[in-house]
Write an enzyme that holds these catalytic residues in place. Structure first.
Site, PDB file in Angstrom:
ATOM      1  N   CYS A 197      -5.152   4.614  -5.539  1.00 48.23           N
ATOM      2  CA  CYS A 197      -4.205   4.925  -6.863  1.00 48.23           C
ATOM      3  C   CYS A 197      -2.378   4.933  -7.156  1.00 48.23           C
ATOM      4  O   CYS A 197      -2.077   3.697  -8.100  1.00 48.23           O
ATOM      5  CB  CYS A 197      -5.347   5.417  -7.857  1.00 48.23           C
ATOM      6  SG  CYS A 197      -7.021   5.751  -8.069  1.00 48.23           S
ATOM      7  N   CYS A 350       7.715   1.577   2.071  1.00 47.74           N
ATOM      8  CA  CYS A 350       6.331   0.451   1.172  1.00 47.74           C
ATOM      9  C   CYS A 350       7.119   2.200   0.606  1.00 47.74           C
ATOM     10  O   CYS A 350       8.263   2.448   0.231  1.00 47.74           O
ATOM     11  CB  CYS A 350       5.552   0.725   1.984  1.00 47.74           C
ATOM     12  SG  CYS A 350       5.023   2.507   2.909  1.00 47.74           S
TER      13      CYS A 350
END
Ligand code: ZN
Length: 392
Positions: A197, A350
């Site tokens: 998530c 990232c």
């Protein structure tokens, strides 16, 4: 198949408790006996996060007598969109303590046991053995397998939930009466394939949809009411707005609850689930830089090509100045390679360093041997280089 109640009734409810729980007491299926069972029940919620927040609040309100909270994390601003047991003034506080305070406010008759630590092989059996039932609110695979295996070894029911974006799942795993988590998922997904998530996002209110199913199942098991989700997988699609259930069977070849189990004690769950794939692990070894090292490279105007492999909506939230956005999928298809200059050193990042590690393996295999990635990703950049930027 209805199951027998998990907990014996407490001897009595006080006058105050009768008043408080009157809406339960007049439901014939719960009644005085059911409420006394809840009073006597000991439930552990693993993680006071997205699922743990509604689970703990409703278990407390329902009158579960003893609630355990295990969490080692602190409350972050980005938690408040869904972790409703915490508030603005709790930012920076340990989640376990913040959760305890909220539970006490909802229901002072609940005994809260705080475990302000990470769940590990060393403490899981001892902690779980003090509870009747485990509600899992974690979102990583290593912890799920650890929780499952400990529950199977101890014969405890495991009320599981999972959430991602608009999708949720829930089930009850109880090897004594049906399948366990390993019967459904014998192997974890390849590392880096299933975003968490934190990487993929989650609709905040989805936590309430799935957390409330978990609490419903916990109450049913504790009081022996209704048809438990054991042997069924509940799948919720918030976009289509439908719930469906699939029957799931106990796997006779299950590694831990099958006929010839190969797992008879806890294993190394980090190794079993792997933080990143073997290819990525090899690629990042000796080719990982810190956010501060990246800052130095940028300040020195080194001949580098900085690539952000996250998704466009993440790039919009926060980005490192000068980074070029090429999402991870383009590396997996190979399309990204022709966008990379041959005469510059490739630096990938990232959010946290997992996706960039996977991309680094692709880039190195394509011949960019001096390419590196940023360990800890943009989260580390925000924390260590520019705390004025938003984190997410
Ligand atoms: Zn099993």
């Amino acid at each position: 198949m209805p199951l027998p109640p998990l907990v014996e009734p407490a001897t009595e409810l006080t006058i105050d408790e009768v008043r408080r729980y009157s809406r339960h007491l007049i439901i014939p299926d719960v009644g005085m006996t059911g409420q006394k069972r809840l009073k006597n029940a000991k439930v552990l919620v693993v993680g006071a996060g997205g699922l743990g927040s509604p689970a703990l609040l409703y278990l407390a309100a329902a009158g579960v007598g003893t609630l355990g909270v295990i969490d080692f994390d602190v409350v972050d601003e980005s938690n408040l969109q869904r972790q409703i047991i915490h508030g603005q003034s709790d930012v920076g506080r340990p989640k376990a303590l913040s959760a305890r305070d909220s539970i006490k406010e909802v229901n002072p008759y609940v005994t809260v046991v705080v475990h302000e630590e990470a769940l590990t092989n060393d403490n899981v059996l001892e902690i779980f053995s003090g509870y009747d039932l485990i509600v899992d609110g974690t979102d990583n695979f290593a912890t799920r397998y650890l929780v499952n295996d400990a529950c199977v070894l101890l014969g405890k029911p495991y009320v599981w939930g999972s959430i991602y974006r608009f999708d949720g799942q829930a089930s009850v795993f109880w090897a004594d009466y049906g399948p366990c988590y390993r019967c459904l998922y014998p192997e974890p997904p390849p590392p880096g394939m299933v975003p968490s998530c934190a990487e993929g996002g989650v609709l905040g209110v989805l936590c309430a949809s799935i957390g409330s199913i978990q609490v419903t199942e916990a109450i049913k098991l504790l009081t022996g009411t209704g048809e438990p989700l054991a042997g069924r997988l509940m799948i919720y699609d918030a976009l289509e707005m439908n719930y469906r259930t699939l029957n799931i069977k106990k796997d006779p070849n299950c590694a831990i609850c099958g006929e010839n189990p190969t797992i008879t004690e806890l294993i190394d769950y980090d190794a079993f689930c792997g933080a990143v794939s073997a290819d990525a692990q090899e690629a990042i070894s000796g080719s990982t830089i810190t956010a501060l090292e990246l800052k130095d490279m940028l300040d020195r105007q080194d001949n580098i090509f900085l690539v952000d492999v996250r998704e466009p909506n993440e790039y919009e939230i926060v980005s490192i100045p000068g980074a070029v956005l090429i999402p991870k999928d383009e590396f997996l298809t190979g399309a990204a390679l022709e966008k990379l200059p041959q005469d510059k050193r490739i630096v990938l990042h990232c959010k946290s360093g997992v996706r960039s590690a996977e991309c680094l393996a692709v880039v190195k295999n394509a011949g960019f041997s001096d390419a590196v990635h940023v360990g800890g990703g943009i989260v580390s950049w925000v924390n260590n280089v520019d705390p004025s930027l938003p984190s997410y």
